[in-house]
Design a protein around this motif. Structure first.
Motif, PDB file in Angstrom:
ATOM      1  N   ASN A 150       0.815  -1.220   0.000  1.00 37.67           N
ATOM      2  CA  ASN A 150       0.000   0.000   0.000  1.00 37.67           C
ATOM      3  C   ASN A 150       0.848   1.269   0.000  1.00 37.67           C
ATOM      4  O   ASN A 150       0.395   2.314  -0.488  1.00 37.67           O
ATOM      5  N   TYR A 151       2.047   1.199   0.542  1.00 40.42           N
ATOM      6  CA  TYR A 151       2.867   2.406   0.648  1.00 40.42           C
ATOM      7  C   TYR A 151       3.225   2.977  -0.726  1.00 40.42           C
ATOM      8  O   TYR A 151       3.480   4.181  -0.847  1.00 40.42           O
ATOM      9  N   TYR A 152       3.222   2.114  -1.748  1.00 41.21           N
ATOM     10  CA  TYR A 152       3.544   2.609  -3.097  1.00 41.21           C
ATOM     11  C   TYR A 152       2.401   3.421  -3.691  1.00 41.21           C
ATOM     12  O   TYR A 152       2.592   4.130  -4.681  1.00 41.21           O
ATOM     13  N   LEU A 153       1.230   3.342  -3.078  1.00 45.00           N
ATOM     14  CA  LEU A 153       0.107   4.181  -3.504  1.00 45.00           C
ATOM     15  C   LEU A 153       0.317   5.642  -3.134  1.00 45.00           C
ATOM     16  O   LEU A 153      -0.253   6.544  -3.760  1.00 45.00           O
ATOM     17  N   PHE A 154       1.119   5.881  -2.104  1.00 42.97           N
ATOM     18  CA  PHE A 154       1.220   7.224  -1.546  1.00 42.97           C
ATOM     19  C   PHE A 154       2.262   8.096  -2.240  1.00 42.97           C
ATOM     20  O   PHE A 154       2.442   9.259  -1.854  1.00 42.97           O
ATOM     21  N   LYS A 155       2.938   7.557  -3.230  1.00 38.45           N
ATOM     22  CA  LYS A 155       3.814   8.404  -4.029  1.00 38.45           C
ATOM     23  C   LYS A 155       2.955   9.350  -4.865  1.00 38.45           C
ATOM     24  O   LYS A 155       1.807   9.042  -5.177  1.00 38.45           O
ATOM     25  N   ASP A 156       3.522  10.502  -5.251  1.00 40.67           N
ATOM     26  CA  ASP A 156       2.762  11.465  -6.056  1.00 40.67           C
ATOM     27  C   ASP A 156       2.218  10.794  -7.314  1.00 40.67           C
ATOM     28  O   ASP A 156       1.064  10.995  -7.696  1.00 40.67           O
ATOM     29  N   VAL A 157       3.070  10.008  -7.963  1.00 37.80           N
ATOM     30  CA  VAL A 157       2.643   9.184  -9.096  1.00 37.80           C
ATOM     31  C   VAL A 157       2.872   7.734  -8.683  1.00 37.80           C
ATOM     32  O   VAL A 157       4.011   7.262  -8.667  1.00 37.80           O
ATOM     33  N   PRO A 158       1.817   7.018  -8.311  1.00 35.49           N
ATOM     34  CA  PRO A 158       1.986   5.637  -7.836  1.00 35.49           C
ATOM     35  C   PRO A 158       2.739   4.773  -8.840  1.00 35.49           C
ATOM     36  O   PRO A 158       2.569   4.915 -10.050  1.00 35.49           O
ATOM     37  N   LEU A 159       3.572   3.872  -8.312  1.00 39.70           N
ATOM     38  CA  LEU A 159       4.391   3.028  -9.180  1.00 39.70           C
ATOM     39  C   LEU A 159       3.591   1.922  -9.844  1.00 39.70           C
ATOM     40  O   LEU A 159       3.998   1.388 -10.872  1.00 39.70           O
ATOM     41  N   PHE A 160       2.461   1.565  -9.255  1.00 41.34           N
ATOM     42  CA  PHE A 160       1.688   0.422  -9.743  1.00 41.34           C
ATOM     43  C   PHE A 160       0.278   0.866 -10.110  1.00 41.34           C
ATOM     44  O   PHE A 160      -0.275   1.795  -9.535  1.00 41.34           O
ATOM     45  N   ARG A 161      -0.283   0.148 -11.078  1.00 42.22           N
ATOM     46  CA  ARG A 161      -1.655   0.423 -11.486  1.00 42.22           C
ATOM     47  C   ARG A 161      -2.633  -0.556 -10.835  1.00 42.22           C
ATOM     48  O   ARG A 161      -3.827  -0.288 -10.797  1.00 42.22           O
TER      49      ARG A 161
END
Length: 382
Positions: A150-161
């Protein structure tokens, strides 16, 4: 002895037709250690082709890679989902540290922060440089790793779709953070979460509560799915959750089935050919790669053209098939079918005859072509 060699050779050849795991290591500056990877490439993968594949990152690769790889290989074989590239990270000895988060902020810290950076700054670039992976990325985890993804969702542009969280051990505040982030996310995002009736009680209660909150999100960019399996445990739910998640993520990609044909194509305000064009355009838009036209969808659209008596659509379809499959019997069959429906039987017969020199397809072979020829010849005599 010769029989033994021949048997070994045939066995080797048959195995090579299937997707196999490649074992690699990557030296990580972020982690200051060597990481073990498992990689699976699609069947008949060719690095020289100008084609890219969705990338699936599997956390807890020690045990989660194989069920994920098997499901993807199976569903891709039947064209229910696209071919994918998978990479699993072996974390059997390091998972507690890799998924560590701060007790005050509840975000990755220390070894957890290092692992977070390793995946984003080292693993993904490694896969992109060495394999034909696309920007459509999926990440999957179970338990601790299902929380960490879930932490990768919190980037300005998420790394995963797409995110597959199987019985996540949710960190404090994660429920509220997920709600806020998924409510405002601006790119098409797929999120799948699952638990089961015999899941670990503390995890299950938190997951059920989280689901109730996420279900209230009103965001057209989010596709959220949840499963609460019966007669499944914390571990067995993995085997049921993976195919369900893939089915949801690639719902748009799937071949046209009877339900779609009856409920969407036949009721579509535009022509059947326009429906087909829009479907494939939407696939390219959502997933970031072009889907090759498949015979199943050609047959469905041709049937809809007949049902709606739409000769113009059938002509467009026949020309598209001829362009996409110039060396296949498909091209002659559908051009012949168009001329037959138009009433030009002589031209139809010519097209059918030309198909005898071409390659058979999944559904169109020499017997089918000959049958169409004989039927057309009989119609010409009458």
């Amino acid at each position: 002895m010769r029989i033994l060699y021949v048997s070994f050779f045939l066995c080797f050849c048959s195995v090579s037709l299937f997707a196999q795991a490649i074992y690699k290591t990557i030296d990580s500056d972020k982690l200051e250690r060597t990481c073990e990877l498992k990689i699976q490439l699609p069947r008949n993968y060719n690095a020289e082709e100008k084609r890219t594949y969705p990338l699936v990152v599997v956390l807890d690769g020690d045990y989660l890679f194989e069920p994920m790889a098997g499901n993807i290989d199976y569903q891709a074989y039947w064209e229910d989902i696209p071919d994918c590239i998978l990479v699993g990270i072996n974390q059997g000895l390091t998972r507690e540290n890799d998924f560590f988060y701060d007790e005050d902020t509840f975000f990755p810290a220390h070894d957890g922060a290092d692992f977070y950076e390793f995946l984003a700054a080292e693993l993904l670039p490694f896969m992109e440089e060495n394999y034909s992976s696309s920007n459509f990325r999926i990440i999957v985890g179970h338990d601790l790793s299902a929380n960490f993804l879930n932490y990768y969702l919190f980037k300005d542009v998420p790394l995963f779709r797409a995110y597959i969280a199987l019985s996540p051990d949710l960190a404090p505040q994660m429920q509220n953070r997920l709600f806020e982030r998924l409510s405002s996310i601006e790119q098409e995002t797929f999120y799948y979460m699952a638990t089961a009736d015999a899941d670990i009680k503390a995890l299950r209660n938190a997951i059920i509560e989280c689901d109730a909150k996420l279900k209230t999100i009103d965001n057209a960019k989010l596709s959220y799915k949840f499963d609460n399996f019966e007669d499944a445990s914390h571990y067995s739910l993995v085997g049921r959750g993976i195919p369900k998640a893939l089915n949801d993520i690639f719902a748009l990609y799937k071949p046209i089935n009877g339900k779609e044909y009856n409920e969407k194509i036949l009721t579509y305000e535009g022509s059947p050919f326009e429906y087909l064009t829009k479907k494939y355009d939407d696939i390219e838009y959502f997933y970031g790669f072009e889907k090759k036209l498949i015979e199943n969808d050609i047959r469905a659209i041709a049937a809809a053209c007949d049902k709606k008596n739409d000769l113009e659509s059938l002509e467009k379809l026949a020309k598209l098939v001829k362009n996409e499959f110039p060396e296949s019997m498909l091209s002659s069959y559908y051009m012949g079918l168009y001329y037959e429906r138009e009433g030009n039987l002589k031209r139809a017969l010519q097209r059918y005859k030309s198909g005898l020199l071409l390659k058979p397809s999944q559904f169109i072979d020499k017997e089918v072509i000959l049958e169409k020829m004989y039927d057309t010849q009989d119609a010409l005599k009458n």
